[in-house]
Design an enzyme around this catalytic site. Structure first.
Site, PDB file in Angstrom:
ATOM      1  N   MET A  33      -0.942  -0.699   1.686  1.00  0.00           N
ATOM      2  CA  MET A  33      -1.796  -1.081   2.505  1.00  0.00           C
ATOM      3  C   MET A  33      -2.063  -2.286   1.463  1.00  0.00           C
ATOM      4  SD  MET A  33      -4.993   1.437   2.531  1.00  0.00           S
ATOM      5  CE  MET A  33      -5.433   1.922   1.009  1.00  0.00           C
ATOM      6  N   ALA A  35      -0.836  -5.363  -1.840  1.00  0.00           N
ATOM      7  CA  ALA A  35      -1.093  -5.157  -3.732  1.00  0.00           C
ATOM      8  C   ALA A  35      -0.119  -4.043  -4.055  1.00  0.00           C
ATOM      9  CB  ALA A  35      -3.186  -4.746  -3.654  1.00  0.00           C
ATOM     10  N   GLU A  38       5.438  -2.144  -8.632  1.00  0.00           N
ATOM     11  CA  GLU A  38       6.679  -0.734  -9.120  1.00  0.00           C
ATOM     12  C   GLU A  38       6.461   0.226  -8.091  1.00  0.00           C
ATOM     13  OE1 GLU A  38       9.080  -2.172  -9.859  1.00  0.00           O
ATOM     14  OE2 GLU A  38       7.871  -4.010 -10.129  1.00  0.00           O
ATOM     15  N   HIS A  40       5.328   1.497  -5.160  1.00  0.00           N
ATOM     16  CA  HIS A  40       5.805   0.119  -3.947  1.00  0.00           C
ATOM     17  C   HIS A  40       6.802   0.080  -3.723  1.00  0.00           C
ATOM     18  CE1 HIS A  40       1.355  -0.032  -3.247  1.00  0.00           C
ATOM     19  NE2 HIS A  40       1.266   0.791  -2.764  1.00  0.00           N
ATOM     20  N   ASP A 156       0.468  10.248  -3.987  1.00  0.00           N
ATOM     21  CA  ASP A 156      -0.946  11.102  -3.235  1.00  0.00           C
ATOM     22  C   ASP A 156      -0.737  12.497  -2.116  1.00  0.00           C
ATOM     23  OD1 ASP A 156      -3.011   8.928  -3.364  1.00  0.00           O
ATOM     24  OD2 ASP A 156      -0.823   7.467  -2.229  1.00  0.00           O
ATOM     25  N   LEU A 190       1.034   4.527 -11.202  1.00  0.00           N
ATOM     26  CA  LEU A 190       0.990   3.096 -11.121  1.00  0.00           C
ATOM     27  C   LEU A 190       0.138   3.059  -9.441  1.00  0.00           C
ATOM     28  CD1 LEU A 190       4.257   1.560 -11.519  1.00  0.00           C
ATOM     29  CD2 LEU A 190       2.277   1.088 -12.792  1.00  0.00           C
ATOM     30  N   SER A 192      -2.296   0.231  -6.956  1.00  0.00           N
ATOM     31  CA  SER A 192      -3.554  -0.915  -6.644  1.00  0.00           C
ATOM     32  C   SER A 192      -4.936  -0.653  -6.848  1.00  0.00           C
ATOM     33  CB  SER A 192      -2.995  -0.920  -4.648  1.00  0.00           C
ATOM     34  OG  SER A 192      -1.780  -0.398  -4.490  1.00  0.00           O
ATOM     35  N   ARG A 193      -5.422   0.201  -7.108  1.00  0.00           N
ATOM     36  CA  ARG A 193      -6.284   0.429  -7.683  1.00  0.00           C
ATOM     37  C   ARG A 193      -6.248   0.157  -9.360  1.00  0.00           C
ATOM     38  NH1 ARG A 193      -7.792   4.473  -2.963  1.00  0.00           N
ATOM     39  NH2 ARG A 193      -9.202   3.174  -1.783  1.00  0.00           N
TER      40      ARG A 193
HETATM   41  O1  PAF Z   1      -1.032   5.549   0.989  1.00  0.00           O
HETATM   42  C1  PAF Z   1      -1.561   4.623   1.794  1.00  0.00           C
HETATM   43  O2  PAF Z   1      -1.656   3.577   1.030  1.00  0.00           O
HETATM   44  C2  PAF Z   1      -2.226   4.408   3.121  1.00  0.00           C
HETATM   45  O3  PAF Z   1      -3.008   5.454   2.756  1.00  0.00           O
HETATM   46  C3  PAF Z   1      -1.634   4.739   3.692  1.00  0.00           C
HETATM   47  C4  PAF Z   1      -0.356   5.507   4.347  1.00  0.00           C
HETATM   48  C5  PAF Z   1      -0.635   2.714   3.844  1.00  0.00           C
HETATM   49  C6  PAF Z   1      -2.233   4.699   5.531  1.00  0.00           C
HETATM   50  O4  PAF Z   1      -3.586   4.131   5.379  1.00  0.00           O
END
Ligand code: PAF
Length: 289
Positions: A33, A35, A38, A40, A156, A190, A192-193
């Site tokens: 999503m 933002a 590291e 990502h 997640d 880490l 984004s929030r």
């Molecule tokens: O983990 C995330 O950033 C989101 O849930 C995803 C997998 C990009 C779906 O919008």
């Protein structure tokens, strides 16, 4: 370093996919999503190891946010994200909402996905419908991009479980790759929030990895109840942190384990630090009943 090419439309991605097939090249997709941080970048690096070409999708998916959640204020930093991917990914797919959900503008319907009972537990309790929305966008992305490999972060854990379940039950022709959580020096995962946290809240947020550490230590000798208890007790030291859940689940079912369970478990935790909801998780090799 070369910046990724930014694609905005489904037609552009389809053309890319055709070209790669013609050239005999494989494609890894990293759904995000934006933002980017590291964590990502670690997903992108793994994609680079597993495929010839990497595409990062950047789309803040309205379907997975509930009323009163942070959809409007979720950071949208496309230029910085593209710059951060220079030399790391060849393509970014940054569609707008109408491109992802054409039914909103009279186009073809996007099949909704359903997370089922697991989607109603843990994250699903405070975020009803979140996982249906997340799976719907992931399925839509897979359909557009048709990746050979899709990369997700372990942080997640429930999302990973549900995406894996969807890939298996629908026999989607792709490999799922899960990358371990990247942490700050003090252990905070880490996210984004994390940028929502004040200085004081940021200091308190370390409670989450500390609770996981306490649970892991207890698991060297204790059973499920003791491990759960050890994790929860840790949070007593952090008055700014409000626990939503800390539990142990069987990684094959995502169900809470019973007190006499033996075997591998995933510890999951969610807590609010100020107004920010944070998640973390840890896999433990086994519990002793
Ligand atoms: O983990 C995330 O950033 C989101 O849930 C995803 C997998 C990009 C779906 O919008």
């Amino acid at each position: 370093m070369t910046q990724p090419v930014v694609l905005h439309t489904v037609a552009e991605v389809h053309a890319l996919r055709e070209q790669l097939r013609t050239d005999g090249k494989t494609l890894a997709c990293v759904p995000t999503m934006g933002a980017l941080h590291e964590g990502h970048v670690a997903l992108v690096s793994r994609g680079r190891e597993l495929a010839d070409v990497v595409i990062v999708s950047i789309f803040v998916n309205p379907l997975q946010f509930g009323v009163g959640e942070d959809f409007d204020r979720y950071p949208r930093t496309l230029d910085a994200d593209v710059a951060a991917l220079a030399g790391k990914a060849e393509y970014v797919f940054a569609p707008d909402v109408d491109e992802m959900y054409p039914d909103r503008v009279g186009g073809a319907p996007v099949p909704p996905q359903h997370a089922g009972p697991v989607g109603e537990t843990f994250e699903g309790v405070s975020r009803p419908g979140h996982f249906d929305g997340m799976l719907t966008v992931v399925a839509r992305l897979f359909d557009i991009v048709q990746p050979d490999v899709a990369i997700f972060g372990q942080k997640d854990a429930q999302q990973v479980f549900l995406v894996r379940q969807m890939v298996q039950t629908q026999q989607l022709p792709l490999q799922l790759e899960i990358v371990p959580t990247i942490r700050e020096q003090d252990g905070l995962a880490l996210s984004s929030r994390n940028r929502y946290l004040s200085e004081e809240e940021r200091a308190a947020a370390v409670a989450l990895p500390h609770a996981l550490l306490a649970a892991a230590r207890e698991a060297e000798q204790g059973g499920a109840a003791a491990v759960r208890e050890a994790g929860i007790r840790t949070l007593d030291h952090y008055p700014l942190v409000r626990l939503e859940y800390l539990d142990l689940v069987d990684p094959t079912t995502f169900q809470s384990v019973s007190d006499n369970y033996q075997g591998p478990v995933t510890v999951v935790i969610a807590a609010k630090v100020g107004t920010t909801r944070l998640l973390d998780t840890e896999n433990l090799e086994r519990l002793h009943a």
